[in-house]
Design an enzyme around this catalytic site. Structure first.
Site, PDB file in Angstrom:
ATOM      1  CE  LYS A 156     -46.646  35.580 -13.224  1.00 29.46           C
ATOM      2  NZ  LYS A 156     -47.811  36.168 -13.927  1.00 29.46           N
ATOM      3  CE  LYS A 253     -51.222  35.530 -19.812  1.00 26.88           C
ATOM      4  NZ  LYS A 253     -51.372  35.635 -18.341  1.00 26.88           N
TER       5      LYS A 253
END
Length: 340
Positions: A156, A253
């Site tokens: 990230k 997702k």
């Protein structure tokens, strides 16, 4: 094989909270726990489970999701079908939780696992990324060292100008790992151009969602030799045209598109349009990973490490070994023991 007919259902919908092992940082957010909507649908002795985290950046929270489900209690308990559910609820976590519970229950009613019912390839252990939250470069390198057995990493990144340091620090301690980075909309064209040489030098394989939603035009003419993936820019099938020709990979997702039923349709349309597929997660327990694991059989990139960052999980649970995730039938989506 034992057949179970459809009919009235008993609905249990509740919010559960599981703490994370440590705070998790991404661009603009810090998470300290995992709060989720859990849906259980019962047909006599049979029960199907689903779980929804929602989409935090779209204000799709467990509280709003629970209200959505309770508003449809009558229709759900009357025996709602997955097709009807697509019309009754919008994309999001509420529909995901109910849809996945319906799939799980259907597998138990019919004595067949979900992968067979959905026409998916037989399951196998899938290589999954292990995610490093955005932090100081040395802290991310230390976290990478602790990921024993991880072969693929997802870093990230943030909106500051230390991303090159982060990537170099992790690559130094994991010289052989496959690596992708996820900016969570945090780059500008300028900061991305500054960071790109370090990404190329480190052998980064995928850059996920570099720019904010609504600035997909920043991808036009971008001189980037690394494949790009869309996450926040693609919630469901309606968003595919705006990233066509701009990214190679679409991250599906179930919380975004609203369940396995919608995810399978999105995957089919994305493949028809020439995209490669990635399956990801918004966090969650093994009940979130199970349906995403089934979809993972179609995907080039799998990012299903959510339970690793929580202090508790379901029992039985998915397992992680040698950098791979495995979801036994007993966790989610398998036939009832009496029907096996």
């Amino acid at each position: 094989m034992t057949n179970h007919g459809s009919g009235p259902l008993e609905l249990d919908a509740r919010i559960e909270t599981l703490p994370l092992t440590e705070p998790f940082h991404i661009t603009g957010y810090t998470f300290v726990d995992c709060r989720m909507l859990v849906v259980e649908l019962r047909d006599g002795a049979l029960a199907g489970h689903g779980e929804g985290l929602g989409v935090y950046y779209r204000h799709d929270t467990p509280d709003t999701m629970l209200r959505q489900v309770e508003a449809l209690r009558g229709a759900i308990e009357a025996g709602v079908t997955r097709g009807q559910l697509l019309r009754l609820l919008p994309p999001g976590g509420a529909r995901n939780a109910v849809d996945c519970a319906l799939w799980d229950l259907e597998a138990k009613r019919n004595g067949k696992p979900v992968w067979q019912l959905a026409g998916l390839p037989p399951p196998r252990p899938l290589p999954t990324t292990f995610t490093l939250g955005a932090d100081e470069p040395a802290a991310m390198a230390a976290a990478a060292r602790r990921l024993d057995g991880a072969r693929t990493l997802k870093l990230k990144l943030t909106g500051d100008r230390r991303n090159a340091e982060r990537v170099r620090a992790v690559r130094a301690v994991c010289p052989d790992a496959w690596m992708m980075v996820d900016a969570n909309q945090g780059f500008t064209r300028e900061t991305f151009a500054e960071t790109l040489p370090a990404l190329v030098e480190a052998g980064v394989a995928v850059v996920e969602q570099p720019f904010p939603v609504g600035r997909e035009d920043w991808l036009d003419g971008l001189d980037c030799p690394i494949p790009l993936a869309a996450d926040e820019s693609v919630q469901d099938s309606a968003d595919l045209p705006k990233v066509a020709g701009r990214v190679r990979i679409v991250n599906i997702k179930l919380d975004k598109c609203g369940g396995l039923t919608a995810a399978l349709a999105l995957a089919e349309e994305a493949r028809r349009m020439g995209f490669e597929l990635m399956v990801g997660n918004m966090g969650g327990s093994s009940w979130s990973m199970g349906p995403a694991f089934a979809l993972g059989a179609l995907c080039a990139v799998v990012d299903l490490d959510g339970p690793l960052y929580m202090r508790g999980d379901r029992s039985p649970a998915v397992s992680y070994r040698d950098g791979r995730i495995w979801c036994p039938d007993a966790v989610w989506g398998g036939p009832a023991m009496s029907a096996a």
